[in-house]
Design a protein around this motif. Sequence first.
Motif, PDB file in Angstrom:
ATOM      1  N   ALA A   1      -6.770  12.085   8.895  1.00 46.83           N
ATOM      2  CA  ALA A   1      -6.299  13.428   9.246  1.00 46.83           C
ATOM      3  C   ALA A   1      -4.793  13.426   9.493  1.00 46.83           C
ATOM      4  O   ALA A   1      -4.071  14.341   9.057  1.00 46.83           O
ATOM      5  CB  ALA A   1      -7.037  13.939  10.482  1.00 46.83           C
ATOM      6  N   ARG A   2      -4.323  12.408  10.173  1.00 47.47           N
ATOM      7  CA  ARG A   2      -2.881  12.307  10.421  1.00 47.47           C
ATOM      8  C   ARG A   2      -2.123  12.088   9.126  1.00 47.47           C
ATOM      9  O   ARG A   2      -1.063  12.687   8.910  1.00 47.47           O
ATOM     10  CB  ARG A   2      -2.600  11.157  11.396  1.00 47.47           C
ATOM     11  CG  ARG A   2      -1.121  11.012  11.741  1.00 47.47           C
ATOM     12  CD  ARG A   2      -0.882   9.820  12.635  1.00 47.47           C
ATOM     13  NE  ARG A   2       0.534   9.526  12.757  1.00 47.47           N
ATOM     14  CZ  ARG A   2       1.030   8.371  13.147  1.00 47.47           C
ATOM     15  NH1 ARG A   2       0.217   7.369  13.481  1.00 47.47           N
ATOM     16  NH2 ARG A   2       2.327   8.182  13.222  1.00 47.47           N
ATOM     17  N   LEU A   3      -2.656  11.236   8.244  1.00 51.78           N
ATOM     18  CA  LEU A   3      -1.987  10.987   6.972  1.00 51.78           C
ATOM     19  C   LEU A   3      -1.946  12.257   6.129  1.00 51.78           C
ATOM     20  O   LEU A   3      -0.941  12.538   5.466  1.00 51.78           O
ATOM     21  CB  LEU A   3      -2.685   9.869   6.206  1.00 51.78           C
ATOM     22  CG  LEU A   3      -2.062   9.512   4.849  1.00 51.78           C
ATOM     23  CD1 LEU A   3      -0.611   9.062   5.009  1.00 51.78           C
ATOM     24  CD2 LEU A   3      -2.871   8.425   4.151  1.00 51.78           C
ATOM     25  N   ARG A   4      -3.014  13.050   6.148  1.00 52.32           N
ATOM     26  CA  ARG A   4      -3.020  14.302   5.396  1.00 52.32           C
ATOM     27  C   ARG A   4      -1.901  15.224   5.882  1.00 52.32           C
ATOM     28  O   ARG A   4      -1.200  15.855   5.085  1.00 52.32           O
ATOM     29  CB  ARG A   4      -4.375  15.000   5.534  1.00 52.32           C
ATOM     30  CG  ARG A   4      -4.493  16.236   4.653  1.00 52.32           C
ATOM     31  CD  ARG A   4      -5.823  16.938   4.884  1.00 52.32           C
ATOM     32  NE  ARG A   4      -6.967  16.113   4.510  1.00 52.32           N
ATOM     33  CZ  ARG A   4      -7.429  16.023   3.271  1.00 52.32           C
ATOM     34  NH1 ARG A   4      -6.829  16.680   2.282  1.00 52.32           N
ATOM     35  NH2 ARG A   4      -8.475  15.270   3.012  1.00 52.32           N
TER      36      ARG A   4
ATOM     37  N   GLN B   1     -11.014   6.452   1.742  1.00 54.99           N
ATOM     38  CA  GLN B   1     -11.217   5.023   1.927  1.00 54.99           C
ATOM     39  C   GLN B   1     -10.530   4.534   3.208  1.00 54.99           C
ATOM     40  O   GLN B   1      -9.627   5.201   3.714  1.00 54.99           O
ATOM     41  CB  GLN B   1     -10.663   4.264   0.717  1.00 54.99           C
ATOM     42  CG  GLN B   1     -11.310   4.672  -0.596  1.00 54.99           C
ATOM     43  CD  GLN B   1     -10.789   3.858  -1.761  1.00 54.99           C
ATOM     44  OE1 GLN B   1     -10.182   2.812  -1.587  1.00 54.99           O
ATOM     45  NE2 GLN B   1     -11.032   4.331  -2.970  1.00 54.99           N
ATOM     46  N   PRO B   2     -10.931   3.377   3.724  1.00 55.61           N
ATOM     47  CA  PRO B   2     -10.230   2.823   4.894  1.00 55.61           C
ATOM     48  C   PRO B   2      -8.753   2.615   4.568  1.00 55.61           C
ATOM     49  O   PRO B   2      -8.404   2.068   3.524  1.00 55.61           O
ATOM     50  CB  PRO B   2     -10.953   1.479   5.122  1.00 55.61           C
ATOM     51  CG  PRO B   2     -12.295   1.659   4.495  1.00 55.61           C
ATOM     52  CD  PRO B   2     -12.082   2.547   3.310  1.00 55.61           C
ATOM     53  N   LEU B   3      -7.881   3.044   5.455  1.00 55.25           N
ATOM     54  CA  LEU B   3      -6.445   2.938   5.223  1.00 55.25           C
ATOM     55  C   LEU B   3      -5.931   1.587   5.715  1.00 55.25           C
ATOM     56  O   LEU B   3      -6.258   1.153   6.820  1.00 55.25           O
ATOM     57  CB  LEU B   3      -5.711   4.073   5.941  1.00 55.25           C
ATOM     58  CG  LEU B   3      -6.114   5.486   5.492  1.00 55.25           C
ATOM     59  CD1 LEU B   3      -5.385   6.545   6.316  1.00 55.25           C
ATOM     60  CD2 LEU B   3      -5.828   5.681   4.015  1.00 55.25           C
TER      61      LEU B   3
ATOM     62  N   SER C   1       1.213   1.418  11.381  1.00 59.79           N
ATOM     63  CA  SER C   1       0.670   1.954  10.134  1.00 59.79           C
ATOM     64  C   SER C   1      -0.307   3.092  10.431  1.00 59.79           C
ATOM     65  O   SER C   1      -1.061   3.038  11.404  1.00 59.79           O
ATOM     66  CB  SER C   1      -0.055   0.853   9.350  1.00 59.79           C
ATOM     67  OG  SER C   1       0.816  -0.189   9.001  1.00 59.79           O
ATOM     68  N   ILE C   2      -0.278   4.114   9.591  1.00 64.63           N
ATOM     69  CA  ILE C   2      -1.173   5.261   9.775  1.00 64.63           C
ATOM     70  C   ILE C   2      -2.545   4.914   9.211  1.00 64.63           C
ATOM     71  O   ILE C   2      -2.695   4.678   8.015  1.00 64.63           O
ATOM     72  CB  ILE C   2      -0.614   6.508   9.075  1.00 64.63           C
ATOM     73  CG1 ILE C   2       0.748   6.886   9.671  1.00 64.63           C
ATOM     74  CG2 ILE C   2      -1.582   7.677   9.202  1.00 64.63           C
ATOM     75  CD1 ILE C   2       1.428   8.044   8.958  1.00 64.63           C
TER      76      ILE C   2
ATOM     77  N   PRO D   1       0.828  -1.213   0.000  1.00 68.55           N
ATOM     78  CA  PRO D   1       0.000   0.000   0.000  1.00 68.55           C
ATOM     79  C   PRO D   1       0.863   1.263   0.000  1.00 68.55           C
ATOM     80  O   PRO D   1       1.895   1.319   0.676  1.00 68.55           O
ATOM     81  CB  PRO D   1      -0.796  -0.123   1.299  1.00 68.55           C
ATOM     82  CG  PRO D   1      -0.769  -1.574   1.639  1.00 68.55           C
ATOM     83  CD  PRO D   1       0.548  -2.088   1.155  1.00 68.55           C
ATOM     84  N   LEU D   2       0.428   2.268  -0.744  1.00 70.06           N
ATOM     85  CA  LEU D   2       1.151   3.541  -0.773  1.00 70.06           C
ATOM     86  C   LEU D   2       1.329   4.117   0.630  1.00 70.06           C
ATOM     87  O   LEU D   2       2.381   4.673   0.957  1.00 70.06           O
ATOM     88  CB  LEU D   2       0.382   4.557  -1.625  1.00 70.06           C
ATOM     89  CG  LEU D   2       0.327   4.347  -3.138  1.00 70.06           C
ATOM     90  CD1 LEU D   2      -0.628   5.368  -3.758  1.00 70.06           C
ATOM     91  CD2 LEU D   2       1.713   4.461  -3.753  1.00 70.06           C
ATOM     92  N   THR D   3       0.298   3.978   1.459  1.00 66.31           N
ATOM     93  CA  THR D   3       0.271   4.698   2.729  1.00 66.31           C
ATOM     94  C   THR D   3       1.119   4.063   3.824  1.00 66.31           C
ATOM     95  O   THR D   3       1.306   4.674   4.878  1.00 66.31           O
ATOM     96  CB  THR D   3      -1.179   4.805   3.226  1.00 66.31           C
ATOM     97  OG1 THR D   3      -1.737   3.478   3.365  1.00 66.31           O
ATOM     98  CG2 THR D   3      -2.018   5.582   2.235  1.00 66.31           C
ATOM     99  N   CYS D   4       1.632   2.858   3.583  1.00 67.18           N
ATOM    100  CA  CYS D   4       2.396   2.150   4.623  1.00 67.18           C
ATOM    101  C   CYS D   4       3.904   2.144   4.364  1.00 67.18           C
ATOM    102  O   CYS D   4       4.651   1.528   5.124  1.00 67.18           O
ATOM    103  CB  CYS D   4       1.920   0.705   4.754  1.00 67.18           C
ATOM    104  SG  CYS D   4       0.203   0.531   5.276  1.00 67.18           S
ATOM    105  N   THR D   5       4.346   2.784   3.287  1.00 66.79           N
ATOM    106  CA  THR D   5       5.761   2.722   2.912  1.00 66.79           C
ATOM    107  C   THR D   5       6.297   4.117   2.621  1.00 66.79           C
ATOM    108  O   THR D   5       5.551   5.012   2.208  1.00 66.79           O
ATOM    109  CB  THR D   5       5.942   1.863   1.642  1.00 66.79           C
ATOM    110  OG1 THR D   5       5.277   2.501   0.543  1.00 66.79           O
ATOM    111  CG2 THR D   5       5.378   0.466   1.842  1.00 66.79           C
TER     112      THR D   5
END
Length: 247
Positions: free
Chosen positions: A165-168, A151-153, A160-161, A126-130
């Motif tokens: 809001a934190r990811l943004r 979408q659910p992360l 993992s984030i 996943p993009l959001t975990c690396t």
Amino acid sequence: MLDKAAAVLDCYRPDGGAFRLTEIAAHTGLAKTTTFRLCADLVRLGLLDRVGETYRLGGKLFELGSLVPRRQDLREAALPFLQDLFEATHETVHLGVREGFEVVYVERIHGHQALALPSRIGGRLPLTCTGVGKALLAFSDGALTEEVLSQPLPRLSPHSITDPARLRTVIEQIQVSGLAYEEQEAALGVSCIASPVFDGPTAVAALSVAVPRARFRPAQLAPAVRTAALGLSRVMRGSDTARGLSS
């Protein structure tokens, strides 16, 4: 039949492995007789290998995958910079591109200390975990970011984030610094720092260095990662390879 054959091959995402006929049938929803016939044809064509009662991906798939022009061109352009980055850090180095909501790893050079990493050449995460994925996400089209955040992360580890809001906030920080950090978000005990490779305003790839958490020193790693990414960006800018990757 092509769709059904593709469904059989798709069973092996994301980690490969070996599956029994009944497992492939259950995964695809195909009848066992149809699955048996498809697997036999894929073995005959070299796209699957049969080992006892199980089926594995065949060597011909690796051969064909390595010939994909844009991936091959990117890898060849990037290797000198990846090798320089490895020599500067002696840590595991990655190169990745975005496909949908995932990062696909095009190249990986192992560090001197073995790390239990989920990444592998040709593999997806996943993009959001690396680190590589977050660098790609931060410098992609803004509509992609909003779609990801809506979408659910995914969660690969307890770190993992999963809070949009934190990811943004993290994405905004990456856009300012040009560096993406990943701290045990894909695998426990491993952290990394990544930087995007550009063709114009959007990232066509990203590279990273992954290290054991105990010796993660961002201030020491950041200059080497940034230098490698800038060098590769200069090579990629305006090339046919870069245009293909960003399309």
